[in-house]
Design a protein around this motif. Structure first.
Motif, PDB file in Angstrom:
ATOM      1  N   ASP A   1      -6.452  50.988  32.729  1.00 36.21           N
ATOM      2  CA  ASP A   1      -5.609  52.293  32.712  1.00 36.21           C
ATOM      3  C   ASP A   1      -4.720  52.038  34.077  1.00 36.21           C
ATOM      4  N   ASP A   2      -3.476  51.830  33.996  1.00 37.89           N
ATOM      5  CA  ASP A   2      -2.506  51.330  35.070  1.00 37.89           C
ATOM      6  C   ASP A   2      -2.599  52.438  36.257  1.00 37.89           C
ATOM      7  N   GLY A   3      -2.883  53.601  35.965  1.00 32.07           N
ATOM      8  CA  GLY A   3      -2.851  54.812  36.978  1.00 32.07           C
ATOM      9  C   GLY A   3      -4.029  54.571  37.987  1.00 32.07           C
ATOM     10  N   LEU A   4      -5.063  54.272  37.197  1.00 36.74           N
ATOM     11  CA  LEU A   4      -6.389  53.954  37.830  1.00 36.74           C
ATOM     12  C   LEU A   4      -6.555  52.638  38.692  1.00 36.74           C
ATOM     13  N   ALA A   5      -5.672  51.700  38.049  1.00 40.81           N
ATOM     14  CA  ALA A   5      -5.284  50.621  38.873  1.00 40.81           C
ATOM     15  C   ALA A   5      -4.856  50.790  40.423  1.00 40.81           C
ATOM     16  N   PHE A   6      -3.620  51.563  40.101  1.00 41.90           N
ATOM     17  CA  PHE A   6      -2.963  51.651  41.469  1.00 41.90           C
ATOM     18  C   PHE A   6      -3.764  52.685  42.331  1.00 41.90           C
ATOM     19  N   LEU A   7      -4.440  53.496  41.927  1.00 39.47           N
ATOM     20  CA  LEU A   7      -5.267  54.140  42.771  1.00 39.47           C
ATOM     21  C   LEU A   7      -6.294  53.476  43.378  1.00 39.47           C
ATOM     22  N   THR A   8      -6.839  52.196  42.798  1.00 42.46           N
ATOM     23  CA  THR A   8      -7.980  51.303  43.518  1.00 42.46           C
ATOM     24  C   THR A   8      -7.021  50.519  44.655  1.00 42.46           C
TER      25      THR A   8
END
Length: 531
Positions: free
Chosen positions: A89-96
């Motif tokens: 999930d790209d959005g989750l990756a950016f949040l991390t």
């Protein structure tokens, strides 16, 4: 992820059998496959791919304009956290990435069951097997106390009530209520209540969706239904209206692009399962009638490709289908996916059979039509079960296993993900990506309004068809969403019993009667409820 110890697997196997006894795909073959795949999942840090600012198709800020968040003042957070999820999930990756920039002494890695690049190479059958293998492995690890990670995307395959009542998931309500950084009024409380089980908040959604129905305006007029009076639509109402409209058109489909006849079952099933009492009533006359009525509906679209065009449930495309039937043309400017895909979906609008309705998950962009209705269809109208319950789902949700050794760090990360964000951070442009924080409905009111305003002003829905929505009033839509959330709500993921084989026997293969199908469903659900 480490291999499960043999003794741990043996000790957990009885619970695994109970957890999976109501599930179609967890056969011996899948169990064996889960063991084979347990050492093959991908573990990596910050899996979002590097952004090529010089690529000809790059859309976003210049490289010099990007900026990662700076370390928080007085930061003392440290440790390592693994996030376990079936899909990337790209959005989750950016949040991390943001979180680790704020807290440099924190390392977050991902344990992904099926990589996106690999998923594209697999056949449908292979994807199904790999997915079931992943969830089988997860259930084993949780049952054996080996789940030392944060879970992401808590969907119905987990059997959430069983995990919650077995004490295998941490209750997040004390974290939420006792954290001084949280203002409970900031969050849609009815949503959090819907995702609770026996008073425990074991699943925390970052965002949510609900099923909405869009209706053909002209057909509603033909059967004397006043569209202005429609607030919600029940499954029973939808079938009633369809049967009235079909009296003058035997070829009328209930649903646009003819998805499977079982499409209404996930919405209706909560009417016949009482999770609290542990009972079900699928052999009732009402459910048997539901099976018979949905079997009788027309579901033909011979001009659509079964694999790529049947079951494309898109409200804007449905609006264009009705426009074509009314005027003989579609609105070309509304299609924005590029020449090849635009041509493909124009043809779907033109050659698909007339239908009364389309069902589509209500997400942030689609809610704009609450204040900017489409011309030829009515909606989005919440689609509730015959007993009036509205099901919520979440593609972006967290759970902390009780066996996780980094609970405090996991909670701090969850808190960061769901907390209000500045309006300019509704995309990840600060990291060089135009991707949205979420395309679904944020559980934070602030984030919902900011997301809504972004979509209204930019119109970048990512959908097949997009209309101008810049005149939308975000406060009006927020108030209408509040009204929707005042309905009786349930977490659809808590009703995740797999009875697809019985539905296929009845609807697709036309084997047996409605009573026989209902009996098989009742027997499986009874086992599932008492695991």
């Amino acid at each position: 992820m480490k291999l499960i110890r043999v003794l741990s697997v043996i000790s957990a196997f009885c619970l695994l059998l109970l957890t999976c006894s109501g599930c179609q795909g967890t056969s011996d073959q899948v169990y064996s496959q889960a063991m084979q795949q347990s050492s093959k999942s991908s573990q990596q840090e910050g899996y979002a791919s590097e952004i090529d600012f010089d690529a000809p198709n790059y859309i976003g800020p210049d490289k010099g304009e990007t900026k990662k968040p700076e370390q928080s003042a007085g930061d003392n957070l440290s440790g390592e956290l693994v996030i376990r999820t079936c899909y990337s999930d790209d959005g989750l990756a950016f949040l991390t990435q943001e979180f680790m920039s704020l807290h440099p002494n924190v390392t977050i890695t991902f344990d992904i069951g099926i990589e996106a690049s690999e998923n594209n190479r697999l056949t449908k059958a292979e994807r199904l097997l790999r997915r079931e293998s992943f969830y089988t492995q997860m259930r084993i690890e949780l049952a054996s106390g080996e789940g030392d990670y944060l879970l992401y995307r808590m969907d119905e395959r987990f059997h959430i009530p069983q995990l919650s009542r077995s004490g295998l998931l941490e209750d997040l309500r004390p974290y939420f209520e006792n954290d001084p950084d949280f203002d409970s009024s900031e969050y849609f409380q009815p949503v959090l209540e819907a995702f609770s089980c026996d008073g425990k908040l074991t699943v925390m959604p970052l965002s949510f969706m609900f099923d909405a129905v869009y209706l053909n305006r002209e057909m509603l007029k033909a059967i004397d239904v006043d569209a202005s009076t429609i607030n919600t639509v029940s499954v029973t109402q939808l079938l009633d209206w369809y049967e009235q409209a079909a009296e003058t058109d035997n070829n009328l489909n209930l649903l646009f692009t003819s998805p499977d006849k079982g499409a209404l079952f996930p919405i209706e099933r909560s009417s016949y399962i009482d999770l609290g009492a542990g009972t079900s009533s699928f052999e009732s006359p009402e459910f048997i009638s539901f099976l018979e009525r949905t079997q009788a509906m027309s579901n033909e679209d011979p001009d659509l490709d079964y694999e790529t065009e049947r079951g494309v449930m898109d409200s804007g495309l449905f609006n264009e289908q009705v426009r074509f039937q009314s005027t003989g043309s579609v609105l070309d400017s509304a299609f924005g996916l590029g020449a090849e895909l635009n041509d493909k979906f124009r043809k779907v609008a033109v050659k698909s059979h007339p239908a009364l309705a389309v069902i589509e998950p209500a997400v942030n962009y689609s809610l704009l039509h609450m204040d900017a209705p489409m011309e030829y269809v009515v909606g989005p109208c919440p689609l509730v079960s015959s007993s009036g319950m509205l099901g919520l789902t979440s593609r972006e949700s967290f759970a902390i296993p009780s066996s996780c050794t980094s609970k405090k760090l996991a909670w701090e990360f969850i808190k960061y993900c769901i907390s209000p964000r500045d309006e300019e951070r509704m995309t990840f442009s600060n990291l060089g990506s135009p991707g949205m924080y979420t395309s679904d409905i944020p559980v934070s009111r602030t984030n919902f309004k900011s997301n809504l305003q972004h979509y209204a002003q930019n119109g970048d829905s990512g959908g097949i068809v997009t209309y101008a929505t810049d005149s939308v009033n975000a406060e009006t839509v927020t108030n209408k969403l509040e009204q929707v959330l005042s309905l009786p709500l349930v977490n659809s993921g808590a009703y995740g019993i797999d009875v697809q084989e019985f539905l296929d026997e009845y609807y697709v293969n036309e084997l047996g009667t409605a009573e026989q199908c209902a009996k098989k469903i009742q027997e499986r659900v009874t086992i599932w409820l008492h695991e």
